[in-house]
Design an enzyme around this catalytic site. Structure first.
Site, PDB file in Angstrom:
ATOM      1  N   ASP A 186       0.827  -1.222   0.000  1.00 37.05           N
ATOM      2  CA  ASP A 186       0.000   0.000   0.000  1.00 37.05           C
ATOM      3  C   ASP A 186       0.859   1.271   0.000  1.00 37.05           C
ATOM      4  O   ASP A 186       0.331   2.380   0.097  1.00 37.05           O
ATOM      5  CB  ASP A 186      -0.989   0.004   1.181  1.00 37.05           C
ATOM      6  CG  ASP A 186      -0.291   0.081   2.539  1.00 37.05           C
ATOM      7  OD1 ASP A 186       0.980   0.057   2.564  1.00 37.05           O
ATOM      8  OD2 ASP A 186      -0.977   0.155   3.566  1.00 37.05           O
ATOM      9  N   ASP A 234       7.233   4.826  21.272  1.00 36.20           N
ATOM     10  CA  ASP A 234       7.250   6.284  21.331  1.00 36.20           C
ATOM     11  C   ASP A 234       5.979   6.733  22.050  1.00 36.20           C
ATOM     12  O   ASP A 234       4.872   6.408  21.620  1.00 36.20           O
ATOM     13  CB  ASP A 234       7.265   6.820  19.893  1.00 36.20           C
ATOM     14  CG  ASP A 234       7.865   8.199  19.784  1.00 36.20           C
ATOM     15  OD1 ASP A 234       7.639   9.022  20.686  1.00 36.20           O
ATOM     16  OD2 ASP A 234       8.547   8.458  18.774  1.00 36.20           O
ATOM     17  N   ASP A 293       7.970  11.805  23.826  1.00 37.30           N
ATOM     18  CA  ASP A 293       7.864  12.941  22.915  1.00 37.30           C
ATOM     19  C   ASP A 293       7.698  14.264  23.680  1.00 37.30           C
ATOM     20  O   ASP A 293       6.919  14.319  24.639  1.00 37.30           O
ATOM     21  CB  ASP A 293       6.622  12.689  22.039  1.00 37.30           C
ATOM     22  CG  ASP A 293       6.520  13.649  20.879  1.00 37.30           C
ATOM     23  OD1 ASP A 293       7.384  13.604  20.003  1.00 37.30           O
ATOM     24  OD2 ASP A 293       5.551  14.437  20.859  1.00 37.30           O
ATOM     25  N   GLU A 353      12.446  13.481  25.185  1.00 35.92           N
ATOM     26  CA  GLU A 353      12.823  14.517  24.215  1.00 35.92           C
ATOM     27  C   GLU A 353      12.661  15.876  24.896  1.00 35.92           C
ATOM     28  O   GLU A 353      11.557  16.227  25.310  1.00 35.92           O
ATOM     29  CB  GLU A 353      11.927  14.431  22.980  1.00 35.92           C
ATOM     30  CG  GLU A 353      12.346  15.426  21.905  1.00 35.92           C
ATOM     31  CD  GLU A 353      11.285  15.656  20.832  1.00 35.92           C
ATOM     32  OE1 GLU A 353      11.644  16.005  19.710  1.00 35.92           O
ATOM     33  OE2 GLU A 353      10.081  15.490  21.127  1.00 35.92           O
ATOM     34  N   HIS A 369      13.918  11.566  12.979  1.00 35.28           N
ATOM     35  CA  HIS A 369      12.899  11.760  11.944  1.00 35.28           C
ATOM     36  C   HIS A 369      12.527  13.233  11.748  1.00 35.28           C
ATOM     37  O   HIS A 369      11.744  13.552  10.867  1.00 35.28           O
ATOM     38  CB  HIS A 369      11.654  10.958  12.313  1.00 35.28           C
ATOM     39  CG  HIS A 369      11.056  11.424  13.607  1.00 35.28           C
ATOM     40  ND1 HIS A 369      11.665  11.227  14.833  1.00 35.28           N
ATOM     41  CD2 HIS A 369       9.933  12.115  13.872  1.00 35.28           C
ATOM     42  CE1 HIS A 369      10.944  11.775  15.775  1.00 35.28           C
ATOM     43  NE2 HIS A 369       9.871  12.318  15.228  1.00 35.28           N
ATOM     44  N   ASP A 370      13.038  14.117  12.608  1.00 35.36           N
ATOM     45  CA  ASP A 370      12.732  15.547  12.484  1.00 35.36           C
ATOM     46  C   ASP A 370      13.916  16.332  11.912  1.00 35.36           C
ATOM     47  O   ASP A 370      13.796  17.551  11.722  1.00 35.36           O
ATOM     48  CB  ASP A 370      12.418  16.148  13.867  1.00 35.36           C
ATOM     49  CG  ASP A 370      11.155  15.565  14.487  1.00 35.36           C
ATOM     50  OD1 ASP A 370      10.226  15.235  13.735  1.00 35.36           O
ATOM     51  OD2 ASP A 370      11.117  15.442  15.724  1.00 35.36           O
TER      52      ASP A 370
HETATM   53  C1  GLC Z   1       8.260  15.757  18.532  1.00 33.05           C
HETATM   54  C2  GLC Z   1       8.321  14.744  17.421  1.00 33.05           C
HETATM   55  C3  GLC Z   1       7.803  15.377  16.172  1.00 33.05           C
HETATM   56  C4  GLC Z   1       6.354  15.782  16.430  1.00 33.05           C
HETATM   57  C5  GLC Z   1       6.228  16.680  17.654  1.00 33.05           C
HETATM   58  C6  GLC Z   1       4.810  16.788  18.105  1.00 33.05           C
HETATM   59  O1  GLC Z   1       9.116  16.833  18.330  1.00 33.05           O
HETATM   60  O2  GLC Z   1       9.622  14.242  17.283  1.00 33.05           O
HETATM   61  O3  GLC Z   1       7.894  14.531  15.061  1.00 33.05           O
HETATM   62  O4  GLC Z   1       5.864  16.475  15.313  1.00 33.05           O
HETATM   63  O5  GLC Z   1       6.949  16.162  18.733  1.00 33.05           O
HETATM   64  O6  GLC Z   1       4.346  15.580  18.631  1.00 33.05           O
END
Ligand code: GLC
Length: 547
Positions: free
Chosen positions: A33, A106, A207, A249, A323-324
């Site tokens: 997909d 996560d 997060d 984070e 990923h950011d």
């Molecule tokens: C963190 C994540 C990011 C997300 C944000 C809001 O910074 O790494 O990808 O957009 O939080 O949840």
């Protein structure tokens, strides 16, 4: 090793660990997909075992409308059908365990999706039992409670006409903030975490955790006054009941704050992600899109300060990518002629430090940023919102695209490059985001066969960390602090001394230190030649001596 030391290591297993991050949407699609899924991850576990990682952090796979690619959760206790089922998740945990790999989930605890049952209930009325799960302020339509802005653009407040109230959201309007002041919210969250712990997960990444204790009336988003009180309760009620790795984070962490988060008494987390080094290549006081050259000496000093200040008092995480963030080889290395050399150099510099290293999918191949010519090819809400805001504000299209090429989160989100076949072996369907066209040259299949590849270099670095305790425990010392080209430091633990020495530039440079180490053993080197006083572009070496 004394019994105490052995016990301590058993408990803090994550100090010896290397973690791999998977962005599930872009890792491996199993059903055609165009979106990666859990069965896809299962099919690649052998690859991760070969690489040698101890744990895998998976970005959110919970049920979600995907406004922010899963960071907007509508059910914490279910898997989004796009990614699979709870049974797939259980199988992933079990299959990973067989290979000595723990799965890190996560946790997005600052906000939910606006489609979460709690928020739907909360909107029904001020007397609904879930209303107080979120952050509301009375007001008048068109006049927000204050000037606060959301991270993804626009005001941090949205109006709900039925209630004549605003709700608070630090990210997109579809991501309403949870009210941590409410003990019921905290209890629901703890029970949910315990439920995942029962399923056998090995840890959690939390997060934007420094934003949970917000105080919007005072304009405070992160590091609110009750933050550490909440975190200690969270840890006591959940994580401390298992032998987990936890990493918060925290964009707003200083070394002083990080010592609280990662205190050796285990009262909060194992470690935090802090971003001080990551924010150096932007104009001061401006947004990440406002580009500036990397101040190299500042970078070294920043990393060194974190090494010094957390030594014995906390624990670092080590990362260049997630990923950011844009791909490190395009950012601070060279994604042209010296791509492989600079990718290896950056790896050596990072993995030689004290802390737990994180490898973001494709980093171990030296994957690069992408340049899509049109904004319509971009998928990330932050990128597209910024594009339209800046174009409207009169910025030139070329300048906006230059910022996107340098910093867009989509640089990290193009599909994993498995092989040179269609769509890089990521999917048999149409990928949800374009594949980087360089997959015919940069892919896992080729790099696994090539003994000189970036992939093999990462494998070796991971092995060295396990073989030489000095990389885990050794004290850090920065050498040549003012040098504009060379990043050099030692690690010393009383038995062994290691020298990590790297040329951070594309020019040949003389390195006076190497001479003193001419009899040392070469552990890893990114050029096939003798180590000499003159370093080639992006040359990096790790040497070790017994004391
Ligand atoms: C963190 C994540 C990011 C997300 C944000 C809001 O910074 O790494 O990808 O957009 O939080 O949840």
């Amino acid at each position: 090793m004394t019994e105490n030391k052995a016990q301590e290591q058993q408990k803090a297993w994550w100090k010896n660990a290397v973690v791999y991050q998977i962005y599930p949407k872009s890792f491996q699609d199993s059903d055609g997909d165009g979106v990666g899924d859990i069965r896809g991850i299962i099919s690649r576990l052998d690859y991760l075992e070969e690489l040698g990682v101890d744990a895998v952090w998976i970005s959110p796979v919970y049920r979600s409308p995907q406004n922010d690619n899963g960071y907007d959760i509508s059910d914490y206790q279910d898997i989004d059908p796009m990614f699979g089922t709870l049974a797939d998740m259980d199988e992933l945990i079990a299959e990973a365990k067989k290979r000595g790999i723990r799965i890190i989930m996560d946790l997005v605890l600052n906000h939910t999706s606006d489609e979460h049952r709690w928020f739907k209930e909360a909107k029904k009325g001020k007397d609904n039992p879930y209303h107080d799960y979120y952050v509301w302020r009375d007001g008048e339509e068109g006049t927000c409670p204050n000037e606060m802005k959301a991270v993804f653009g626009g005001p941090a407040w949205d109006w709900v006409p039925e209630l004549k109230q605003y709700y608070f959201h630090q990210f997109a309007p579809e991501q309403p903030d949870l009210n941590w002041e409410n003990p019921k919210v905290r209890r629901e969250i703890y029970d949910m975490i315990l439920w995942w712990m029962d399923r056998g997960v090995g840890g959690f990444r939390l997060d934007v955790i420094d934003q949970i204790a917000k105080e919007p009336d005072r304009g405070i988003t992160n590091n609110g006054s009750r933050l550490h009180e909440f975190l200690r309760e969270l840890s006591r009620e959940t994580f401390q009941k298992g032998n987990l790795i936890t990493v918060g984070e925290a964009w707003g962490a200083t070394t002083e704050i990080a010592k609280k988060y990662s205190s050796p008494d285990g009262s909060e987390f194992s470690m935090v992600f802090q971003f001080e080094h990551i924010m150096l290549d932007q104009q001061e006081g401006k947004e990440k899109w406002d580009l500036a050259p990397l101040p190299f000496v500042k970078l070294k000093k920043c990393l060194a300060r974190w090494q010094d200040e957390l030594f014995g008092k906390g624990w670092n995480s080590l990362f260049w990518n997630n990923h950011d963030l844009p791909r490190i080889v395009s950012r601070w290395g060279d994604d042209g002629e010296y791509r492989a050399e600079s990718a290896k150099m950056l790896a050596a510099v990072l993995h030689g430090m004290q802390g737990t290293p994180y490898i973001y999918q494709g980093e171990e191949l030296g994957m690069t940023n992408v340049k899509f010519s049109d904004i319509s090819a971009y998928r990330d809400v932050e990128t597209t919102n910024m594009y339209y805001e800046r174009i409207e504000a009169g910025y030139k299209e070329d300048d906006v695209m230059r910022s996107i090429y340098a910093k867009s989160r989509d640089n990290a989100r193009t599909p994993m490059q498995w092989n040179g076949e269609t769509n890089a072996g990521f999917t048999k369907g149409t990928p949800w985001i374009g594949v980087n066209p360089n997959y015919t040259k940069i892919n896992a299949e080729d790099e696994r066969k090539d003994t000189g590849s970036v992939y093999q270099f990462y494998r070796k670095l991971i092995r060295l960390r396990k073989e030489y305790p000095v990389f885990v425990d050794g004290k850090f010392e920065l050498l040549l602090p003012e040098d504009e080209h060379i990043f050099a430091y030692t690690r010393t633990d009383g038995e062994t001394e290691a020298l990590i020495c790297a040329n951070f530039t594309g020019k040949n440079v003389k390195c006076p230190i190497i001479g003193k180490w001419k009899d040392a053993q070469v552990l890893i080197h990114n050029y096939e030649k003798e180590v000499e006083e003159e370093l080639e572009p992006y040359e990096a070496v790790i040497l070790v001596e017994c004391l």
